[in-house]
Scaffold this motif. Structure first.
Motif, PDB file in Angstrom:
ATOM      1  N   ARG A 161       0.818  -1.211   0.000  1.00  0.00           N
ATOM      2  CA  ARG A 161       0.000   0.000   0.000  1.00  0.00           C
ATOM      3  C   ARG A 161       0.856   1.268   0.000  1.00  0.00           C
ATOM      4  NH1 ARG A 161      -5.169   0.189  -1.022  1.00  0.00           N
ATOM      5  NH2 ARG A 161      -5.660   1.607   0.673  1.00  0.00           N
ATOM      6  N   GLU A 162       1.931   1.274   0.784  1.00  0.00           N
ATOM      7  CA  GLU A 162       2.784   2.456   0.854  1.00  0.00           C
ATOM      8  C   GLU A 162       3.486   2.709  -0.475  1.00  0.00           C
ATOM      9  OE1 GLU A 162       5.407   2.056   4.134  1.00  0.00           O
ATOM     10  OE2 GLU A 162       3.827   2.165   5.665  1.00  0.00           O
ATOM     11  N   GLU A 163       3.930   1.637  -1.132  1.00  0.00           N
ATOM     12  CA  GLU A 163       4.595   1.795  -2.426  1.00  0.00           C
ATOM     13  C   GLU A 163       3.617   2.277  -3.493  1.00  0.00           C
ATOM     14  OE1 GLU A 163       6.552  -1.820  -3.441  1.00  0.00           O
ATOM     15  OE2 GLU A 163       7.915  -1.774  -1.721  1.00  0.00           O
ATOM     16  N   ILE A 164       2.372   1.794  -3.443  1.00  0.00           N
ATOM     17  CA  ILE A 164       1.344   2.239  -4.396  1.00  0.00           C
ATOM     18  C   ILE A 164       1.089   3.731  -4.232  1.00  0.00           C
ATOM     19  CG2 ILE A 164      -1.116   2.074  -4.964  1.00  0.00           C
ATOM     20  CD1 ILE A 164      -0.940  -0.920  -4.382  1.00  0.00           C
ATOM     21  N   LEU A 165       0.914   4.168  -2.980  1.00  0.00           N
ATOM     22  CA  LEU A 165       0.660   5.581  -2.710  1.00  0.00           C
ATOM     23  C   LEU A 165       1.845   6.447  -3.146  1.00  0.00           C
ATOM     24  CD1 LEU A 165      -1.035   5.340   0.808  1.00  0.00           C
ATOM     25  CD2 LEU A 165      -2.141   5.897  -1.352  1.00  0.00           C
ATOM     26  N   LYS A 166       3.062   5.968  -2.912  1.00  0.00           N
ATOM     27  CA  LYS A 166       4.253   6.721  -3.299  1.00  0.00           C
ATOM     28  C   LYS A 166       4.351   6.831  -4.822  1.00  0.00           C
ATOM     29  CE  LYS A 166       8.236   8.710  -2.244  1.00  0.00           C
ATOM     30  NZ  LYS A 166       8.681   9.065  -3.610  1.00  0.00           N
ATOM     31  N   THR A 167       4.023   5.740  -5.531  1.00  0.00           N
ATOM     32  CA  THR A 167       4.064   5.756  -6.993  1.00  0.00           C
ATOM     33  C   THR A 167       3.052   6.747  -7.556  1.00  0.00           C
ATOM     34  OG1 THR A 167       4.736   3.427  -7.017  1.00  0.00           O
ATOM     35  CG2 THR A 167       3.873   4.346  -9.068  1.00  0.00           C
ATOM     36  N   VAL A 168       1.833   6.735  -7.000  1.00  0.00           N
ATOM     37  CA  VAL A 168       0.785   7.670  -7.454  1.00  0.00           C
ATOM     38  C   VAL A 168       1.183   9.110  -7.146  1.00  0.00           C
ATOM     39  CG1 VAL A 168      -1.606   8.392  -7.107  1.00  0.00           C
ATOM     40  CG2 VAL A 168      -1.043   5.959  -7.247  1.00  0.00           C
ATOM     41  N   GLU A 169       1.749   9.324  -5.956  1.00  0.00           N
ATOM     42  CA  GLU A 169       2.182  10.669  -5.564  1.00  0.00           C
ATOM     43  C   GLU A 169       3.267  11.193  -6.494  1.00  0.00           C
ATOM     44  OE1 GLU A 169       4.298  12.881  -1.730  1.00  0.00           O
ATOM     45  OE2 GLU A 169       3.505  10.847  -1.538  1.00  0.00           O
ATOM     46  N   ASP A 170       4.242  10.345  -6.828  1.00  0.00           N
ATOM     47  CA  ASP A 170       5.316  10.756  -7.735  1.00  0.00           C
ATOM     48  C   ASP A 170       4.771  11.061  -9.132  1.00  0.00           C
ATOM     49  OD1 ASP A 170       7.080  10.424  -5.695  1.00  0.00           O
ATOM     50  OD2 ASP A 170       7.814   8.462  -6.352  1.00  0.00           O
ATOM     51  N   PHE A 171       3.800  10.266  -9.576  1.00  0.00           N
ATOM     52  CA  PHE A 171       3.220  10.472 -10.899  1.00  0.00           C
ATOM     53  C   PHE A 171       2.556  11.839 -11.011  1.00  0.00           C
ATOM     54  CE2 PHE A 171      -0.613  10.344 -13.535  1.00  0.00           C
ATOM     55  CZ  PHE A 171      -0.065  10.056 -14.786  1.00  0.00           C
TER      56      PHE A 171
END
Length: 478
Positions: A426-436
């Protein structure tokens, strides 16, 4: 003057609780395909203690994580093209912020990792084993999937639960350390396979470690009610964390299985316990009538003299009581939308009482199940019709209406990172979306930002009249 308080308050030692208690259950629903069955499940869980419920035979297609209207999270993984089998988790809303990852190993095995503290996690694996009519290759594939789930992300604690479709019974030899001394008699071939797997992986079938009466032991009964077996189990790698395993007779959804629940108590070091940040949403809501709120407090404190000889604890209790009374009267409360009517809830309670008695005709129970299913279907249709009419009268968006009529809010359960790796964390998904989105909305033209010249003026000739319109405005640059 003696205030009556504790003079040695600073010297007192503050004792932090080092125990984390979780109620983890497993239940074969027989189906969660319809909205009626899902509503019935939400209604039943209101009457029991639970944190996570592993679900078998959800019969929903695909893989999805949904936040239901109740705030709880439903995750399920099923076949893509047919509504059979499948597994899932119902996760209590108090753990929404603690979900580390959800992963589908197969449609029969799924895995949930929950954060207990900043350092400790617990892994919960839900399984749905093939029935006795399936060949041994499917059983071997199931245990291979369980092994994959066990080794996938190492955690401090592990729970495996589900419908194993195997009769394992109680301990028959001292070498069978994975079993306790209690259980229904008898062991079949699938039970032997299951026991071998438990012994090889140093796992413990916890149902057998607690003495229960026979009526609180069986988890499945045949359609005619004559045959009763224990085939749903709670398993762990650390026997000490499970304090009790019981079958809940009062939990009833018309399934031929009964819910099995384990009480898990984990003792965590005090220093690590302080690192846990419990996220709760109990923000104070501003009263609609400030004057009325203040007037109620003044009236309650009118007969109280601040200069009296009463100690500070008594005065504190009086003030707290006055504020709570005023808050309950004037502060707005969030009203939960109820899909089920009072009469339907009463029918569900009567069915629950009927099941709890133990001695009841099978036909009588079937009739009660039909009446409950029919009442739930009627209430949901009335609820949906009311929302549609209200949306039409208010001239609101159909998209908003469909969102209200849905079962909940969908989430992203897996995503590809920049490196091309698919992650379920979940944390990696949120970080990926945030970076995008940060990259998307960051200007790439540094010269324009640093330029001292005035930016071009954008003129809109014709604005968008309606947000729902698909016509784009005509934009020119002067």
């Amino acid at each position: 003057m003696d205030s009556g308080g504790d003079k040695h308050l600073r010297n007192r030692k503050v004792h932090y609780s080092t125990n984390r208690t979780l109620h983890i259950a497993t239940f074969n629903t027989r189906s969660l395909l319809s909205q009626e069955r899902l509503t019935e499940l939400e209604c039943e869980v209101e009457n029991i203690k639970w944190d996570v419920i592993g679900l078998s035979e959800v019969r929903r297609r695909g893989e999805q994580l949904i936040t239901l209207k109740s705030g709880h999270n439903l995750y399920y993984a099923g076949e893509e093209d047919k509504s059979i089998g499948g597994t899932g988790f119902l996760i209590h809303k108090r753990h929404n912020a603690n979900i580390v990852s959800l992963k589908k190993i197969s449609t029969r095995v799924i895995c949930l990792v929950l954060k207990l503290t900043a350092r400790y996690n617990i892994k919960i694996i839900q399984i749905y084993a093939p029935t006795t009519s399936c060949d041994d290759e499917e059983v071997d594939s199931l245990y291979d999937d369980i092994t994959t789930a066990l080794t996938d992300k190492q955690t401090q604690y592990t729970i495996i639960c589900g419908d194993f479709n195997a009769e394992i019974g109680m301990k028959q030899d001292t070498a069978e350390t994975s079993l306790g001394n209690f259980g229904l008699p008898g062991r079949n071939e699938r039970g032997e396979i299951m026991l071998d797997y438990l012994l090889q992986n140093n796992l413990f079938q916890m149902n057998s470690f607690y003495k229960k009466i026979l009526n609180r032991r069986w988890t499945w009964q045949s359609p005619d009610g004559r045959t009763k077996n224990e085939i749903d189990y709670i398993i762990t790698d650390k026997k000490r964390i499970v304090k009790d395993v019981t079958v809940l007779n009062r939990f009833s959804m018309g399934s031929d299985h009964r819910l099995v629940r384990a009480k898990v108590v984990i003792d965590i070091d005090k220093e690590r316990h302080r690192m846990v940040k419990k996220r709760t949403d109990k923000r104070w809501k501003r009263p609609a009538d400030i004057e009325g709120f203040q007037r109620t407090i003044d009236d309650r404190l009118a007969g109280c003299d601040a200069n009296s000889n009463e100690d500070v604890n008594t005065l504190n209790d009086i003030l707290t009581s006055a504020m709570l009374e005023s808050q309950n009267k004037y502060c707005p409360k969030t009203q939960k939308e109820e899909k089920l009517s009072h009469s339907t809830r009463q029918m569900i309670q009567e069915r629950r009482d009927l099941r709890s008695k133990g001695i009841v005709a099978n036909n009588e129970l079937k009739e009660a199940n039909k009446k409950v299913a029919k009442a739930i279907r009627r209430d949901i249709r009335a609820f949906n019709t009311g929302h549609i009419q209200q949306t039409t009268e208010d001239n609101k968006s159909m998209r908003v209406m469909r969102r209200k009529l849905g079962i909940g809010k969908k989430h992203i359960i897996k995503l590809k990172t920049k490196q091309g790796i698919t992650t379920t964390n979940r944390e990696e998904i949120l970080k990926t979306v945030e970076d995008f989105y940060q990259t998307l909305y960051t200007s790439q033209n540094e010269d324009t930002l640093n330029s001292s010249t005035k930016p071009d003026i954008v003129t809109v000739k014709k604005g968008v009249v309606n947000q729902g319109s698909e016509e784009l405005p005509c934009i020119t640059i002067d």
